[in-house]
Design a protein around this motif. Sequence first.
Motif, short mmCIF file in Angstrom:
data_model
loop_
_atom_site.label_atom_id
_atom_site.label_comp_id
_atom_site.label_asym_id
_atom_site.label_seq_id
_atom_site.Cartn_x
_atom_site.Cartn_y
_atom_site.Cartn_z
N CYS A 75 15.55 19.11 1.74
CA CYS A 75 14.37 18.89 2.57
C CYS A 75 14.78 18.97 4.05
CB CYS A 75 13.77 17.52 2.25
SG CYS A 75 12.36 17.11 3.29
N CYS A 78 13.97 15.33 5.96
CA CYS A 78 14.78 14.13 5.80
C CYS A 78 16.18 14.41 5.26
CB CYS A 78 14.06 13.13 4.89
SG CYS A 78 14.06 13.62 3.16
N SER A 80 17.28 15.12 2.42
CA SER A 80 17.66 14.77 1.05
C SER A 80 17.57 16.02 0.17
CB SER A 80 16.77 13.65 0.51
OG SER A 80 15.44 14.07 0.49
N SER A 92 9.18 19.49 -1.47
CA SER A 92 10.07 18.33 -1.62
C SER A 92 9.26 17.11 -2.04
CB SER A 92 10.82 18.06 -0.31
OG SER A 92 9.93 17.55 0.65
N CYS A 94 10.04 14.06 -1.56
CA CYS A 94 10.16 12.98 -0.56
C CYS A 94 9.09 13.12 0.53
CB CYS A 94 11.56 13.00 0.05
SG CYS A 94 12.16 14.66 0.40
N CYS A 95 9.00 14.31 1.13
CA CYS A 95 8.10 14.50 2.28
C CYS A 95 6.99 15.49 1.99
CB CYS A 95 8.90 14.96 3.48
SG CYS A 95 10.33 13.94 3.84
ZN LIG Z 1 12.11 14.79 2.74
#
Ligand SMILES: [Zn+2]
Length: 135
Positions: A75, A78, A80, A92, A94-95
């Motif tokens: 990503c 961030c 990750s 992703s 996460c985001c």
């Molecule tokens: Zn992310």
Amino acid sequence: MHEVDMTKCLLLSMNDWKRQHAPRQPRVSTVHLQVGAFTCVEPDQLVFTWEAAVQGSWLAGARLAIEPVPLVGRCVLCASTYAPLQEQAYRSPCCDHPMEEIVSGRELRIRSVEYALDDPPAIATPSTPACAPCA
Ligand SMILES: [Zn+2]
């Protein structure tokens, strides 16, 4: 048809590799190939086309062992890493950012080759003319 082209590329690489050993003859038992999940190569299909292509060539009997490499994205927001899923359009988790960076999954390379080296083919040496006794 993708796999047929890939096989042709592999054979070209293997021919180059063989030339590096000249005049000795490599006898290949296994070619280990890394295939990324994001290459659209179907491993079974690739093995099938390989086996058909090497028949009757110097690579006859050489096995193609495929080592799958999973798709991993990073990503960019961030940093990750994650396993992108087609169902989520590779975004992703996460985001929820579109996949911009691929860490692995695009590999298509020969990792190693198992082989033995045969002696160079016997070259017929011109027979030295028998020394004629001096008259
Ligand atoms: Zn992310």
